[in-house]
Every structure is written in structure tokens, then in C-alpha cells.
Design a protein around this motif. Structure first.
Motif, PDB file in Angstrom:
ATOM      1  N   ILE A  46      11.968  -1.676  -8.281  1.00 12.90           N
ATOM      2  CA  ILE A  46      11.511  -2.398  -7.096  1.00 12.90           C
ATOM      3  C   ILE A  46      12.583  -3.379  -6.658  1.00 12.90           C
ATOM      4  N   ARG A  47      12.774  -3.439  -5.347  1.00  8.43           N
ATOM      5  CA  ARG A  47      13.740  -4.380  -4.775  1.00  8.43           C
ATOM      6  C   ARG A  47      12.998  -5.413  -3.940  1.00  8.43           C
ATOM      7  N   ASP A  48      13.637  -6.495  -3.671  1.00  7.92           N
ATOM      8  CA  ASP A  48      13.068  -7.551  -2.846  1.00  7.92           C
ATOM      9  C   ASP A  48      12.567  -6.962  -1.522  1.00  7.92           C
ATOM     10  N   GLY A  49      11.325  -7.244  -1.182  1.00  3.78           N
ATOM     11  CA  GLY A  49      10.742  -6.768   0.062  1.00  3.78           C
ATOM     12  C   GLY A  49       9.982  -5.461  -0.039  1.00  3.78           C
ATOM     13  N   ASP A  50      10.056  -4.778  -1.173  1.00  2.00           N
ATOM     14  CA  ASP A  50       9.305  -3.528  -1.335  1.00  2.00           C
ATOM     15  C   ASP A  50       7.804  -3.803  -1.298  1.00  2.00           C
ATOM     16  N   VAL A  51       7.063  -2.840  -0.769  1.00  3.67           N
ATOM     17  CA  VAL A  51       5.619  -2.987  -0.559  1.00  3.67           C
ATOM     18  C   VAL A  51       4.845  -2.073  -1.501  1.00  3.67           C
ATOM     19  N   VAL A  52       3.739  -2.616  -2.034  1.00  2.03           N
ATOM     20  CA  VAL A  52       2.836  -1.867  -2.900  1.00  2.03           C
ATOM     21  C   VAL A  52       1.426  -2.047  -2.362  1.00  2.03           C
ATOM     22  N   ILE A  53       0.664  -0.956  -2.294  1.00  2.00           N
ATOM     23  CA  ILE A  53      -0.741  -1.022  -1.891  1.00  2.00           C
ATOM     24  C   ILE A  53      -1.600  -0.907  -3.139  1.00  2.00           C
TER      25      ILE A  53
END
Length: 75
Positions: free
Chosen positions: A32-39
């Protein structure tokens, strides 16, 4: 330390979909990188309508509040 912070916005694509907040806490943030989104689909029980959309905030140092800020156990 880095944390997932809850956001309320519509997105076109998420990096991952996770079943519950506990699963999110146990998610290994190695890809995961800064700004990645997870639902997240639910808080604890499928269909409880208490999940949400979270964004990875690299370097954040907030404590897990069980609601809008979820801190993975690995950080």
C-alpha cells in the motif's frame, strides 16, 4: 506509523475490498502506498452497514478509534 483514515467520497476504483474492520486491522500494508483506497464491507458482521471507505495515510500517528481511524496491528 501509518493508519487508515475514513473518508466519505465516491471513487471509481479501490485498491482492495476487505470484509470487516478487524480484517483491515490485520491487513499487511506491504503493498500500500500513501493515498491508496480500501473499501471495508462491514464493521464486524456481514451486512451490518457499518463499513466504509478508507484511505492509507503514510506517516500518520493517530490512535485507532474503532470508527474513522483504523490502525493495522503490524505498524
Amino acid at each position: 506509523m501509518s493508519v487508515f483514515g475514513n473518508i466519505n467520497l465516491q471513487i471509481g476504483k479501490a485498491n482492495a475490498t476487505i470484509a470487516s474492520l478487524n480484517d483491515l486491522r490485520n491487513y499487511l500494508p506491504t503493498k500500500i502506498r500513501d493515498g491508496d483506497v480500501v473499501i471495508v464491507a462491514s464493521a464486524s458482521t456481514p451486512g451490518d452497514m457499518a463499513g466504509g471507505t478508507f484511505v492509507w495515510v503514510e506517516g500518520a500517528n493517530s490512535d485507532d478509534d474503532g470508527n474513522s481511524i483504523i490502525r493495522p496491528v503490524s505498524v
